[in-house]
Design a protein around this motif. Sequence first.
Motif, PDB file in Angstrom:
ATOM      1  N   ALA A   1       0.828  -1.207   0.000  1.00 57.56           N
ATOM      2  CA  ALA A   1       0.000   0.000   0.000  1.00 57.56           C
ATOM      3  C   ALA A   1       0.865   1.261   0.000  1.00 57.56           C
ATOM      4  O   ALA A   1       0.570   2.237  -0.701  1.00 57.56           O
ATOM      5  CB  ALA A   1      -0.931  -0.011   1.213  1.00 57.56           C
ATOM      6  N   MET A   2       1.960   1.243   0.758  1.00 58.39           N
ATOM      7  CA  MET A   2       2.837   2.422   0.819  1.00 58.39           C
ATOM      8  C   MET A   2       3.542   2.656  -0.511  1.00 58.39           C
ATOM      9  O   MET A   2       3.643   3.795  -0.980  1.00 58.39           O
ATOM     10  CB  MET A   2       3.865   2.256   1.939  1.00 58.39           C
ATOM     11  CG  MET A   2       3.271   2.304   3.340  1.00 58.39           C
ATOM     12  SD  MET A   2       4.531   2.467   4.640  1.00 58.39           S
ATOM     13  CE  MET A   2       5.470   0.947   4.432  1.00 58.39           C
ATOM     14  N   VAL A   3       4.035   1.576  -1.128  1.00 60.53           N
ATOM     15  CA  VAL A   3       4.734   1.722  -2.407  1.00 60.53           C
ATOM     16  C   VAL A   3       3.790   2.260  -3.478  1.00 60.53           C
ATOM     17  O   VAL A   3       4.117   3.208  -4.204  1.00 60.53           O
ATOM     18  CB  VAL A   3       5.323   0.365  -2.853  1.00 60.53           C
ATOM     19  CG1 VAL A   3       5.780   0.431  -4.315  1.00 60.53           C
ATOM     20  CG2 VAL A   3       6.484  -0.034  -1.962  1.00 60.53           C
ATOM     21  N   LEU A   4       2.611   1.662  -3.583  1.00 57.46           N
ATOM     22  CA  LEU A   4       1.681   2.067  -4.628  1.00 57.46           C
ATOM     23  C   LEU A   4       1.143   3.482  -4.389  1.00 57.46           C
ATOM     24  O   LEU A   4       0.901   4.220  -5.337  1.00 57.46           O
ATOM     25  CB  LEU A   4       0.546   1.051  -4.726  1.00 57.46           C
ATOM     26  CG  LEU A   4       0.999  -0.360  -5.160  1.00 57.46           C
ATOM     27  CD1 LEU A   4      -0.184  -1.309  -5.189  1.00 57.46           C
ATOM     28  CD2 LEU A   4       1.691  -0.331  -6.507  1.00 57.46           C
ATOM     29  N   GLU A   5       0.973   3.856  -3.136  1.00 57.89           N
ATOM     30  CA  GLU A   5       0.553   5.225  -2.811  1.00 57.89           C
ATOM     31  C   GLU A   5       1.599   6.228  -3.303  1.00 57.89           C
ATOM     32  O   GLU A   5       1.261   7.226  -3.969  1.00 57.89           O
ATOM     33  CB  GLU A   5       0.363   5.367  -1.303  1.00 57.89           C
ATOM     34  CG  GLU A   5       0.049   6.777  -0.824  1.00 57.89           C
ATOM     35  CD  GLU A   5      -1.406   7.158  -1.004  1.00 57.89           C
ATOM     36  OE1 GLU A   5      -1.671   8.358  -1.261  1.00 57.89           O
ATOM     37  OE2 GLU A   5      -2.283   6.288  -0.893  1.00 57.89           O
ATOM     38  N   GLN A   6       2.858   5.963  -3.000  1.00 50.79           N
ATOM     39  CA  GLN A   6       3.908   6.897  -3.408  1.00 50.79           C
ATOM     40  C   GLN A   6       4.076   6.900  -4.920  1.00 50.79           C
ATOM     41  O   GLN A   6       4.299   7.955  -5.528  1.00 50.79           O
ATOM     42  CB  GLN A   6       5.231   6.523  -2.736  1.00 50.79           C
ATOM     43  CG  GLN A   6       6.328   7.533  -3.003  1.00 50.79           C
ATOM     44  CD  GLN A   6       7.361   7.584  -1.901  1.00 50.79           C
ATOM     45  OE1 GLN A   6       7.018   7.595  -0.723  1.00 50.79           O
ATOM     46  NE2 GLN A   6       8.625   7.626  -2.277  1.00 50.79           N
ATOM     47  N   ALA A   7       3.944   5.732  -5.546  1.00 49.20           N
ATOM     48  CA  ALA A   7       4.054   5.667  -7.003  1.00 49.20           C
ATOM     49  C   ALA A   7       2.937   6.463  -7.670  1.00 49.20           C
ATOM     50  O   ALA A   7       3.165   7.186  -8.643  1.00 49.20           O
ATOM     51  CB  ALA A   7       4.016   4.208  -7.460  1.00 49.20           C
ATOM     52  N   ALA A   8       1.729   6.327  -7.144  1.00 49.03           N
ATOM     53  CA  ALA A   8       0.595   7.054  -7.705  1.00 49.03           C
ATOM     54  C   ALA A   8       0.783   8.565  -7.562  1.00 49.03           C
ATOM     55  O   ALA A   8       0.507   9.331  -8.483  1.00 49.03           O
ATOM     56  CB  ALA A   8      -0.694   6.604  -7.028  1.00 49.03           C
TER      57      ALA A   8
END
Length: 312
Positions: free
Chosen positions: A90-97
Amino acid sequence: MGDVIAVTGAGGFLGRAVVARARAEGHPVRAILRGEAPAAWAADPGIAVLRADLTHAVPPLDGAAAVIHAAARMGGDDAAQARETVAPSAMVLEQAARAGARLVLVGSIAVLGTDGIAPFARIDETTPIESHPARRDAYARAKIAQERDARALAARHGAALRIVRPGAIFGPGRLWNAHMGITLGPLTLGPRHAGELPLCWLPHAAHILLLAATAPQADPVEVIHALDDDRPDRARFLAALGRRGLPLGWRGFDAAAGVLAPLGPRLPGLLRREILRARLMPLRYDNAHAHRLGFRAEADFETAMAAARGAA
């Protein structure tokens, strides 16, 4: 020079293959890993190594055209999966988005359910996700949660998301898979039928993931099953490994699991009906979506297995 591709779990079995494929196709890579990087990477200026423990912090993703999130825990209980797979994802995808990158989540066909599916049904991206996650193992539950969170994040940020669900990936040092049955010394106890094993050779998995990161995308969210074209049955798989099988009929496996079903979660692994059906039920698979992205198989099963065994 291609666009920058960020890869989490870059030091792992799949991550290394993705990095190699991306570099072979001219993409600069931001390789995010927890341990030591392969020594050969130091001589490649196109690989920027970022060491990070994703359970604590996500390194910068600004400037990446796409993020292939391959980091995940393969085993462990629900607590371990929540800590090392679900929360970091969730943290990785949040930052990527937030960075405006395309999201490519490495999922798994383990998320699929078998309710209402008959033996030898064809499985594709429209097959429903497991409706009773509590009856499956912690890994399947974590992958289901990853997909749920990824879809929510993509919708919230208006980000492009591709969920790539590999089958059982095989390559050097990893030839066996959970779809084969129970190993008893030199014998393998598994159902006798002509159903397909949902296999994906490591180079094919890396190829499909890179296509997911770079090919034009029409729909905001796409699901792609990463599977080989040549999918053997169990007998052919065992023959390629030079192993012997002790085959039993599928109906016997399913009936035995049905008798034990009232014991539910107290049963180990393959004795639980939902797990047994997900791993051993005779099915057929479709990888047409991967082909629409541009995937072209580079080897048949025997050639791929020989290469994997030779490099092990």
